[in-house]
Design a protein around this motif. Structure first.
Motif, PDB file in Angstrom:
ATOM      1  N   HIS A  40      25.981   2.605  43.124  1.00  0.00           N
ATOM      2  CA  HIS A  40      24.584   2.897  42.802  1.00  0.00           C
ATOM      3  C   HIS A  40      24.321   2.687  41.303  1.00  0.00           C
ATOM      4  O   HIS A  40      23.273   2.153  40.919  1.00  0.00           O
ATOM      5  N   ILE A  41      25.270   3.072  40.470  1.00  0.00           N
ATOM      6  CA  ILE A  41      25.130   2.890  39.020  1.00  0.00           C
ATOM      7  C   ILE A  41      25.059   1.402  38.684  1.00  0.00           C
ATOM      8  O   ILE A  41      24.193   0.963  37.932  1.00  0.00           O
ATOM      9  N   PHE A  42      25.978   0.610  39.243  1.00  0.00           N
ATOM     10  CA  PHE A  42      25.967  -0.831  38.998  1.00  0.00           C
ATOM     11  C   PHE A  42      24.629  -1.441  39.412  1.00  0.00           C
ATOM     12  O   PHE A  42      24.022  -2.204  38.663  1.00  0.00           O
ATOM     13  N   ASP A  43      24.178  -1.117  40.626  1.00  0.00           N
ATOM     14  CA  ASP A  43      22.923  -1.666  41.139  1.00  0.00           C
ATOM     15  C   ASP A  43      21.745  -1.265  40.257  1.00  0.00           C
ATOM     16  O   ASP A  43      20.866  -2.077  39.955  1.00  0.00           O
ATOM     17  N   SER A  44      21.734  -0.033  39.821  1.00  0.00           N
ATOM     18  CA  SER A  44      20.647   0.494  39.004  1.00  0.00           C
ATOM     19  C   SER A  44      20.595  -0.189  37.634  1.00  0.00           C
ATOM     20  O   SER A  44      19.519  -0.543  37.140  1.00  0.00           O
ATOM     21  N   ILE A  45      21.751  -0.391  37.027  1.00  0.00           N
ATOM     22  CA  ILE A  45      21.799  -1.043  35.712  1.00  0.00           C
ATOM     23  C   ILE A  45      21.374  -2.510  35.823  1.00  0.00           C
ATOM     24  O   ILE A  45      20.618  -3.004  34.984  1.00  0.00           O
ATOM     25  N   LEU A  46      21.821  -3.195  36.867  1.00  0.00           N
ATOM     26  CA  LEU A  46      21.401  -4.581  37.041  1.00  0.00           C
ATOM     27  C   LEU A  46      19.900  -4.678  37.276  1.00  0.00           C
ATOM     28  O   LEU A  46      19.243  -5.587  36.771  1.00  0.00           O
ATOM     29  N   GLN A  51      14.679  -6.359  35.217  1.00  0.00           N
ATOM     30  CA  GLN A  51      13.287  -6.033  34.902  1.00  0.00           C
ATOM     31  C   GLN A  51      12.982  -6.284  33.422  1.00  0.00           C
ATOM     32  O   GLN A  51      11.936  -6.835  33.088  1.00  0.00           O
ATOM     33  N   GLN A  52      13.877  -5.885  32.550  1.00  0.00           N
ATOM     34  CA  GLN A  52      13.631  -5.986  31.111  1.00  0.00           C
ATOM     35  C   GLN A  52      13.725  -7.412  30.586  1.00  0.00           C
ATOM     36  O   GLN A  52      12.976  -7.803  29.701  1.00  0.00           O
ATOM     37  N   PHE A  53      14.681  -8.179  31.088  1.00  0.00           N
ATOM     38  CA  PHE A  53      14.943  -9.509  30.528  1.00  0.00           C
ATOM     39  C   PHE A  53      14.519 -10.648  31.444  1.00  0.00           C
ATOM     40  O   PHE A  53      14.711 -11.813  31.102  1.00  0.00           O
ATOM     41  N   LEU A  54      13.977 -10.332  32.611  1.00  0.00           N
ATOM     42  CA  LEU A  54      13.480 -11.324  33.563  1.00  0.00           C
ATOM     43  C   LEU A  54      14.555 -12.347  33.958  1.00  0.00           C
ATOM     44  O   LEU A  54      14.279 -13.536  34.105  1.00  0.00           O
ATOM     45  N   PHE A  55      15.785 -11.870  34.127  1.00  0.00           N
ATOM     46  CA  PHE A  55      16.864 -12.739  34.577  1.00  0.00           C
ATOM     47  C   PHE A  55      16.619 -13.127  36.026  1.00  0.00           C
ATOM     48  O   PHE A  55      16.182 -12.310  36.832  1.00  0.00           O
ATOM     49  N   ALA A  56      16.945 -14.361  36.374  1.00  0.00           N
ATOM     50  CA  ALA A  56      16.834 -14.800  37.761  1.00  0.00           C
ATOM     51  C   ALA A  56      17.985 -14.227  38.593  1.00  0.00           C
ATOM     52  O   ALA A  56      17.826 -13.952  39.776  1.00  0.00           O
ATOM     53  N   LEU A  57      19.120 -14.029  37.955  1.00  0.00           N
ATOM     54  CA  LEU A  57      20.294 -13.522  38.667  1.00  0.00           C
ATOM     55  C   LEU A  57      21.143 -12.691  37.716  1.00  0.00           C
ATOM     56  O   LEU A  57      21.427 -13.122  36.595  1.00  0.00           O
ATOM     57  N   CYS A  58      21.530 -11.504  38.139  1.00  0.00           N
ATOM     58  CA  CYS A  58      22.442 -10.630  37.378  1.00  0.00           C
ATOM     59  C   CYS A  58      23.611 -10.292  38.288  1.00  0.00           C
ATOM     60  O   CYS A  58      23.409  -9.915  39.445  1.00  0.00           O
ATOM     61  N   GLN A  75      25.125  -7.400  42.614  1.00  0.00           N
ATOM     62  CA  GLN A  75      24.330  -8.592  42.338  1.00  0.00           C
ATOM     63  C   GLN A  75      22.867  -8.285  42.582  1.00  0.00           C
ATOM     64  O   GLN A  75      22.515  -7.606  43.543  1.00  0.00           O
ATOM     65  N   LYS A  76      22.002  -8.750  41.695  1.00  0.00           N
ATOM     66  CA  LYS A  76      20.551  -8.619  41.850  1.00  0.00           C
ATOM     67  C   LYS A  76      19.926  -9.956  41.495  1.00  0.00           C
ATOM     68  O   LYS A  76      20.325 -10.593  40.535  1.00  0.00           O
ATOM     69  N   GLY A  77      18.937 -10.367  42.254  1.00  0.00           N
ATOM     70  CA  GLY A  77      18.211 -11.590  41.938  1.00  0.00           C
ATOM     71  C   GLY A  77      18.343 -12.624  43.013  1.00  0.00           C
ATOM     72  O   GLY A  77      18.531 -12.298  44.186  1.00  0.00           O
TER      73      GLY A  77
END
Length: 100
Positions: A40-46, A51-58, A75-77
């Motif tokens: 949950h921590i990993f997912d939340s930080i990603l 959101q802050q840096f508008l990365f397509a993939l983290c 993984q998010k994005g």
């Protein structure tokens, strides 16, 4: 006189950027301190970084010491099955390995 204004302008921009960076670090630390499980921590930080840096993939990869590979833990994005889940080597022949 323009140079003086340029200096003050860059100081203000740099102050704003510093506040934003501190704000992101503070929010990330708060999410870690919540005491949730590691996933949950990993997912939340990603999510925060995306959101802050508008990365397509983290992606967060953790070293699997038994195989000496970086494996995906979160993984998010953009969804790319191979890219997101394929383990990466830690040698200097890859960008991921060099960054590690």
């Amino acid at each position: 006189m323009e140079e003086v204004f340029d200096i003050f302008g860059s100081v203000n921009i740099s102050r704003r950027a510093g506040r934003e960076q501190l704000g992101i670090l503070h929010e990330a630390a708060r999410r870690v301190a919540e005491g949730s499980d590691q996933q949950h921590i990993f997912d939340s930080i990603l999510e925060l970084l995306q959101q802050q840096f508008l990365f397509a993939l983290c992606v967060i990869r953790i070293l699997d010491q038994g195989q000496d590979l970086l494996t995906v833990r979160s993984q998010k994005g953009q969804s790319s099955e191979y890219f997101a889940t394929a383990p990466r080597g830690t040698d200097l022949q890859t960008y991921v390995g060099e960054a590690y």
